[in-house]
Design an enzyme around this catalytic site. Sequence first.
Site, PDB file in Angstrom:
ATOM      1  N   ASP A  98       0.857  -1.188   0.000  1.00 51.30           N
ATOM      2  CA  ASP A  98       0.000   0.000   0.000  1.00 51.30           C
ATOM      3  C   ASP A  98       0.896   1.242   0.000  1.00 51.30           C
ATOM      4  O   ASP A  98       1.898   1.308   0.706  1.00 51.30           O
ATOM      5  CB  ASP A  98      -0.919   0.000   1.232  1.00 51.30           C
ATOM      6  CG  ASP A  98      -2.054   0.990   1.086  1.00 51.30           C
ATOM      7  OD1 ASP A  98      -3.216   0.549   0.916  1.00 51.30           O
ATOM      8  OD2 ASP A  98      -1.790   2.222   1.140  1.00 51.30           O
ATOM      9  N   ILE A  99       0.517   2.234  -0.785  1.00 49.60           N
ATOM     10  CA  ILE A  99       1.329   3.442  -0.929  1.00 49.60           C
ATOM     11  C   ILE A  99       1.314   4.295   0.345  1.00 49.60           C
ATOM     12  O   ILE A  99       2.226   5.096   0.575  1.00 49.60           O
ATOM     13  CB  ILE A  99       0.823   4.266  -2.147  1.00 49.60           C
ATOM     14  CG1 ILE A  99       1.919   5.180  -2.669  1.00 49.60           C
ATOM     15  CG2 ILE A  99      -0.445   5.030  -1.812  1.00 49.60           C
ATOM     16  CD1 ILE A  99       1.589   5.809  -4.028  1.00 49.60           C
TER      17      ILE A  99
ATOM     18  N   GLU B 206     -12.229   3.530  -1.415  1.00 49.17           N
ATOM     19  CA  GLU B 206     -11.688   4.637  -2.216  1.00 49.17           C
ATOM     20  C   GLU B 206     -11.435   4.215  -3.662  1.00 49.17           C
ATOM     21  O   GLU B 206     -11.579   5.025  -4.576  1.00 49.17           O
ATOM     22  CB  GLU B 206     -10.375   5.145  -1.618  1.00 49.17           C
ATOM     23  CG  GLU B 206     -10.531   5.796  -0.258  1.00 49.17           C
ATOM     24  CD  GLU B 206      -9.191   6.115   0.391  1.00 49.17           C
ATOM     25  OE1 GLU B 206      -8.147   5.904  -0.262  1.00 49.17           O
ATOM     26  OE2 GLU B 206      -9.203   6.552   1.547  1.00 49.17           O
ATOM     27  N   VAL B 207     -10.975   2.992  -3.837  1.00 52.08           N
ATOM     28  CA  VAL B 207     -10.630   2.519  -5.176  1.00 52.08           C
ATOM     29  C   VAL B 207     -11.628   1.429  -5.572  1.00 52.08           C
ATOM     30  O   VAL B 207     -11.733   0.395  -4.898  1.00 52.08           O
ATOM     31  CB  VAL B 207      -9.189   1.969  -5.221  1.00 52.08           C
ATOM     32  CG1 VAL B 207      -8.851   1.511  -6.638  1.00 52.08           C
ATOM     33  CG2 VAL B 207      -8.194   3.025  -4.744  1.00 52.08           C
TER      34      VAL B 207
ATOM     35  N   HIS C 193     -10.081  -5.071  -3.623  1.00 48.71           N
ATOM     36  CA  HIS C 193      -8.768  -5.253  -2.997  1.00 48.71           C
ATOM     37  C   HIS C 193      -8.955  -5.736  -1.575  1.00 48.71           C
ATOM     38  O   HIS C 193      -9.876  -5.318  -0.875  1.00 48.71           O
ATOM     39  CB  HIS C 193      -7.922  -3.977  -3.023  1.00 48.71           C
ATOM     40  CG  HIS C 193      -8.636  -2.740  -2.568  1.00 48.71           C
ATOM     41  ND1 HIS C 193      -9.598  -2.108  -3.316  1.00 48.71           N
ATOM     42  CD2 HIS C 193      -8.517  -2.008  -1.426  1.00 48.71           C
ATOM     43  CE1 HIS C 193     -10.043  -1.050  -2.675  1.00 48.71           C
ATOM     44  NE2 HIS C 193      -9.415  -0.964  -1.516  1.00 48.71           N
TER      45      HIS C 193
ATOM     46  N   HIS D 247      -6.994  -5.833   1.970  1.00 48.80           N
ATOM     47  CA  HIS D 247      -5.876  -5.304   2.747  1.00 48.80           C
ATOM     48  C   HIS D 247      -5.352  -6.412   3.669  1.00 48.80           C
ATOM     49  O   HIS D 247      -6.139  -7.099   4.333  1.00 48.80           O
ATOM     50  CB  HIS D 247      -6.327  -4.153   3.653  1.00 48.80           C
ATOM     51  CG  HIS D 247      -6.850  -2.940   2.954  1.00 48.80           C
ATOM     52  ND1 HIS D 247      -6.098  -1.786   2.775  1.00 48.80           N
ATOM     53  CD2 HIS D 247      -8.066  -2.662   2.410  1.00 48.80           C
ATOM     54  CE1 HIS D 247      -6.824  -0.865   2.159  1.00 48.80           C
ATOM     55  NE2 HIS D 247      -8.023  -1.371   1.927  1.00 48.80           N
TER      56      HIS D 247
HETATM   57  P1  AMP Z   1      -9.854   1.506   0.292  1.00 50.87           P
HETATM   58  O1  AMP Z   1     -10.126   2.704   1.141  1.00 50.87           O
HETATM   59  O2  AMP Z   1     -10.190   0.209   0.983  1.00 50.87           O
HETATM   60  O3  AMP Z   1     -10.465   1.630  -1.083  1.00 50.87           O
HETATM   61  O4  AMP Z   1      -8.277   1.451   0.121  1.00 50.87           O
HETATM   62  C1  AMP Z   1      -7.578   1.975  -0.968  1.00 50.87           C
HETATM   63  C2  AMP Z   1      -6.116   1.856  -0.645  1.00 50.87           C
HETATM   64  O5  AMP Z   1      -5.365   2.025  -1.823  1.00 50.87           O
HETATM   65  C3  AMP Z   1      -5.602   2.878   0.380  1.00 50.87           C
HETATM   66  O6  AMP Z   1      -5.069   2.180   1.512  1.00 50.87           O
HETATM   67  C4  AMP Z   1      -4.537   3.644  -0.411  1.00 50.87           C
HETATM   68  O7  AMP Z   1      -3.442   4.022   0.400  1.00 50.87           O
HETATM   69  C5  AMP Z   1      -4.152   2.641  -1.471  1.00 50.87           C
HETATM   70  N1  AMP Z   1      -3.584   3.203  -2.684  1.00 50.87           N
HETATM   71  C6  AMP Z   1      -4.044   4.240  -3.411  1.00 50.87           C
HETATM   72  N2  AMP Z   1      -3.263   4.444  -4.479  1.00 50.87           N
HETATM   73  C7  AMP Z   1      -2.272   3.513  -4.433  1.00 50.87           C
HETATM   74  C8  AMP Z   1      -1.155   3.203  -5.256  1.00 50.87           C
HETATM   75  N3  AMP Z   1      -0.887   3.907  -6.360  1.00 50.87           N
HETATM   76  N4  AMP Z   1      -0.354   2.172  -4.893  1.00 50.87           N
HETATM   77  C9  AMP Z   1      -0.621   1.454  -3.774  1.00 50.87           C
HETATM   78  N5  AMP Z   1      -1.663   1.695  -2.964  1.00 50.87           N
HETATM   79  C10 AMP Z   1      -2.481   2.711  -3.280  1.00 50.87           C
END
Ligand code: AMP
Length: 125
Positions: free
Chosen positions: A39-40, A105-106, A110, A112
């Site tokens: 995770d970034i 968010e994405v 995914h 975690h």
């Molecule tokens: P969520 O809130 O469960 O959708 O988590 C999205 C996650 O993606 C967050 O923990 C971010 O830090 C992570 N994230 C966003 N952009 C990137 C990236 N380019 N590379 C790795 N992790 C990312």
Amino acid sequence: MPIDAKLPYDDGNIFARILRGELPNKTVMESEHSLAFHDINPLAPIHVLVIPKGAYVSWDDFADQASDAEIADLTRMVGKVAVAVGADTQGYRLLSNVGKRAGQEVAHLHVHIFGGAPLGPMLAS
Ligand code: AMP
């Protein structure tokens, strides 16, 4: 049902771009159907994301639409990664946020993997 059944999967999401090689990532493990990367913005000493390579927005979408091979691949990768990064030695947490209420968010499924330190209560109060 996907998190927002009225919207199609958006190919422009960050993880889709990582899968296409348009954005860099710190890969932990890759297989035919899945990718694991750091995770970034890590929220624990160990914070790895495991994603399917297919276009699935959420766990329920994945469970409904993915092939058995994709589901087995992702499930096995989560366990393998937890061991590979040493999260299994003292315990770890799996989390998959789905939809607005969970703060997803994405919009690409995914999982975690958190570990490397005491993780506190399951949900913030
Ligand atoms: P969520 O809130 O469960 O959708 O988590 C999205 C996650 O993606 C967050 O923990 C971010 O830090 C992570 N994230 C966003 N952009 C990137 C990236 N380019 N590379 C790795 N992790 C990312």
